[in-house]
Motif scaffolding. Structure first.
Motif, PDB file in Angstrom:
ATOM      1  N   GLN A  65       0.824  -1.211   0.000  1.00 58.79           N
ATOM      2  CA  GLN A  65       0.000   0.000   0.000  1.00 58.79           C
ATOM      3  C   GLN A  65       0.859   1.262   0.000  1.00 58.79           C
ATOM      4  O   GLN A  65       0.524   2.251  -0.660  1.00 58.79           O
ATOM      5  N   THR A  66       1.961   1.233   0.723  1.00 58.81           N
ATOM      6  CA  THR A  66       2.866   2.386   0.722  1.00 58.81           C
ATOM      7  C   THR A  66       3.431   2.621  -0.675  1.00 58.81           C
ATOM      8  O   THR A  66       3.534   3.764  -1.141  1.00 58.81           O
ATOM      9  N   GLY A  67       3.794   1.524  -1.346  1.00 60.18           N
ATOM     10  CA  GLY A  67       4.287   1.649  -2.717  1.00 60.18           C
ATOM     11  C   GLY A  67       3.231   2.187  -3.660  1.00 60.18           C
ATOM     12  O   GLY A  67       3.528   2.992  -4.555  1.00 60.18           O
ATOM     13  N   GLN A  68       1.981   1.763  -3.457  1.00 57.54           N
ATOM     14  CA  GLN A  68       0.898   2.258  -4.310  1.00 57.54           C
ATOM     15  C   GLN A  68       0.659   3.747  -4.094  1.00 57.54           C
ATOM     16  O   GLN A  68       0.342   4.478  -5.045  1.00 57.54           O
ATOM     17  N   MET A  69       0.817   4.209  -2.874  1.00 57.80           N
ATOM     18  CA  MET A  69       0.665   5.643  -2.618  1.00 57.80           C
ATOM     19  C   MET A  69       1.773   6.432  -3.305  1.00 57.80           C
ATOM     20  O   MET A  69       1.547   7.539  -3.802  1.00 57.80           O
ATOM     21  N   ASP A  70       2.966   5.848  -3.341  1.00 58.14           N
ATOM     22  CA  ASP A  70       4.063   6.516  -4.053  1.00 58.14           C
ATOM     23  C   ASP A  70       3.769   6.593  -5.550  1.00 58.14           C
ATOM     24  O   ASP A  70       4.201   7.529  -6.235  1.00 58.14           O
ATOM     25  N   ASN A  71       3.031   5.605  -6.052  1.00 53.95           N
ATOM     26  CA  ASN A  71       2.715   5.586  -7.487  1.00 53.95           C
ATOM     27  C   ASN A  71       1.627   6.585  -7.863  1.00 53.95           C
ATOM     28  O   ASN A  71       1.394   6.830  -9.051  1.00 53.95           O
ATOM     29  N   ILE A  72       0.956   7.136  -6.866  1.00 54.40           N
ATOM     30  CA  ILE A  72      -0.113   8.091  -7.162  1.00 54.40           C
ATOM     31  C   ILE A  72       0.440   9.311  -7.892  1.00 54.40           C
ATOM     32  O   ILE A  72      -0.231   9.899  -8.748  1.00 54.40           O
ATOM     33  N   ASP A  73       1.684   9.701  -7.576  1.00 54.34           N
ATOM     34  CA  ASP A  73       2.291  10.849  -8.256  1.00 54.34           C
ATOM     35  C   ASP A  73       2.354  10.625  -9.764  1.00 54.34           C
ATOM     36  O   ASP A  73       2.019  11.518 -10.555  1.00 54.34           O
ATOM     37  N   SER A  74       2.782   9.423 -10.157  1.00 53.03           N
ATOM     38  CA  SER A  74       2.857   9.133 -11.591  1.00 53.03           C
ATOM     39  C   SER A  74       1.464   9.062 -12.200  1.00 53.03           C
ATOM     40  O   SER A  74       1.255   9.463 -13.355  1.00 53.03           O
ATOM     41  N   GLU A  75       0.486   8.571 -11.428  1.00 55.92           N
ATOM     42  CA  GLU A  75      -0.888   8.519 -11.928  1.00 55.92           C
ATOM     43  C   GLU A  75      -1.440   9.929 -12.127  1.00 55.92           C
ATOM     44  O   GLU A  75      -2.169  10.192 -13.090  1.00 55.92           O
ATOM     45  N   ILE A  76      -1.086  10.828 -11.207  1.00 53.50           N
ATOM     46  CA  ILE A  76      -1.527  12.219 -11.349  1.00 53.50           C
ATOM     47  C   ILE A  76      -0.926  12.835 -12.605  1.00 53.50           C
ATOM     48  O   ILE A  76      -1.614  13.518 -13.379  1.00 53.50           O
ATOM     49  N   SER A  77       0.367  12.596 -12.823  1.00 52.66           N
ATOM     50  CA  SER A  77       1.032  13.142 -14.010  1.00 52.66           C
ATOM     51  C   SER A  77       0.379  12.623 -15.282  1.00 52.66           C
ATOM     52  O   SER A  77       0.141  13.378 -16.234  1.00 52.66           O
ATOM     53  N   SER A  78       0.065  11.333 -15.299  1.00 53.50           N
ATOM     54  CA  SER A  78      -0.580  10.744 -16.472  1.00 53.50           C
ATOM     55  C   SER A  78      -1.961  11.350 -16.698  1.00 53.50           C
ATOM     56  O   SER A  78      -2.347  11.649 -17.838  1.00 53.50           O
ATOM     57  N   ALA A  79      -2.707  11.533 -15.607  1.00 52.73           N
ATOM     58  CA  ALA A  79      -4.049  12.114 -15.731  1.00 52.73           C
ATOM     59  C   ALA A  79      -3.980  13.552 -16.226  1.00 52.73           C
ATOM     60  O   ALA A  79      -4.815  13.990 -17.027  1.00 52.73           O
ATOM     61  N   ILE A  80      -2.980  14.295 -15.763  1.00 51.39           N
ATOM     62  CA  ILE A  80      -2.825  15.685 -16.205  1.00 51.39           C
ATOM     63  C   ILE A  80      -2.492  15.741 -17.688  1.00 51.39           C
ATOM     64  O   ILE A  80      -3.018  16.581 -18.431  1.00 51.39           O
ATOM     65  N   VAL A  81      -1.618  14.836 -18.136  1.00 56.37           N
ATOM     66  CA  VAL A  81      -1.279  14.789 -19.565  1.00 56.37           C
ATOM     67  C   VAL A  81      -2.526  14.498 -20.391  1.00 56.37           C
ATOM     68  O   VAL A  81      -2.768  15.129 -21.433  1.00 56.37           O
TER      69      VAL A  81
END
Length: 254
Positions: free
Chosen positions: A162-178
Motif C-alpha cells: 500500500q505504501t508503494g501504491q501511494m508513491d505511485n499516485i504521483d505518476s498517476e496524477i502526471s498521467s491524468a494531467i497529460v
C-alpha cells in the motif's frame, strides 16, 4: 437568414465553443481531483486497517498468555474473545477494499492463519478452564506463535504494498494531467478550426456582398452607371439592398 441572425449565430457558436473548452478543462481537472482523492482515501483506509490488524494480533497474543498466567481472571478470556472478534471485523472490512491480485494474496495469507486461531482458541480456553495449563501453553508456544508470525508477516507485506501504491499516485496524477491537457488541446483545436470556418462564412455571406454594394454605391454616387449589376445571392438585408441598388441604377440609366 437575415444578417443579424447570421451574426448572432456566429457569436453564439463562438461563445458555446469557448464555454465547451473552458468547461472541458474544468471538468478534467475536477475528475483528476476526485480520482486522486478517492485513491488517497482508499489507500489510507487500508493502511489504517492493516495497522489495526497488526495491533489486534499483538493484543491477541498478550491476552492469550495473560489468560494462561492468570487463569482465575475472567477478564483475560473476555478480552481475548473481544480482540479476536475485532480482528475478524478488520479483516472483513479490509476485504471490501481488495482490488488487486497482490492484495488478495496478502489478505489470504493473513486470513488463513486467523481462521486457524479461531479454531484453536476454544481449545485453549477449555484447557485453561479445566486447569490444563501445560497443554494450553504448548498450543500457544507452537500453533499460536506460528499463527501470529504468519499474520504479522502478511500485514507487513500489505503495508509495503500500500505504501508503494501511494508513491505511485504521483505518476498517476502526471498521467491524468497529460490526458487532460491532450483533451483540452483537442477541444481548443476544434474550436479554432470551427472559428476559422465561421470567419470564412461571415466573410463570404456578409463582408464580400457588403463590399460589392459599397463599390457600386460609390460608382453610383460618382455618376458612373456602367457598373454591372450586383450579384444577388441571398434574400437577407444585403441581398435586398443589392437588388434596390441594381433597380435604382437601371432606372436612372434608362
Amino acid at each position: 437568414m437575415s444578417v443579424g441572425k447570421k451574426l448572432n449565430l456566429s457569436f453564439t457558436v463562438l461563445i458555446v465553443l469557448l464555454a465547451v473548452s473552458v468547461g472541458s478543462s474544468i471538468m478534467n481537472l475536477k475528475n483528476i481531483e476526485n480520482d486522486v482523492g478517492e485513491a488517497m482515501d482508499s489507500r489510507l483506509e487500508q493502511l489504517i486497517l492493516i495497522e489495526n490488524i497488526r495491533y489486534d494480533v499483538a493484543m491477541q497474543a498478550l491476552h492469550t498468555r495473560s489468560m494462561i498466567l492468570e487463569p482465575e481472571e475472567d477478564i483475560h478470556r473476555e478480552n481475548l474473545i473481544a480482540v479476536a472478534a475485532d480482528l475478524d471485523g478488520n479483516l472483513d472490512e479490509l476485504q471490501g477494499y481488495l482490488a488487486s491480485e497482490e492484495m488478495r494474496s496478502y489478505w489470504d495469507q493473513a486470513n488463513a492463519p486467523n481462521n486457524d486461531f479461531n479454531e484453536a482458541m476454544p481449545d485453549i480456553i477449555a484447557d485453561v478452564e479445566n486447569g490444563n495449563i501445560e497443554e494450553a501453553t504448548e498450543i500457544v508456544n507452537t500453533t499460536v506463535q506460528d499463527i501470529n508470525t504468519a499474520m504479522l508477516d502478511a500485514a507487513e507485506e500489505m503495508e509495503i504494498y500500500q505504501t508503494g501504491q501511494m508513491d505511485n499516485i504521483d505518476s498517476e496524477i502526471s498521467s491524468a494531467i497529460v490526458t487532460a491537457q491532450v483533451i483540452s488541446f483537442v477541444v481548443l483545436g476544434a474550436s479554432i478550426l470551427i472559428g476559422i470556418g465561421l470567419m470564412f462564412y461571415v466573410r463570404r455571406s456578409i463582408t464580400a456582398p457588403l463590399v460589392s454594394v459599397m463599390d457600386v454605391a460609390r460608382k453610383f454616387g460618382d455618376g458612373d452607371l456602367s457598373a454591372e449589376d450586383i450579384a444577388v445571392k441571398s434574400k437577407d438585408e444585403l441581398g435586398q439592398l443589392a437588388a434596390i441598388f441594381n433597380a435604382s441604377k437601371n432606372n436612372t440609366r434608362t
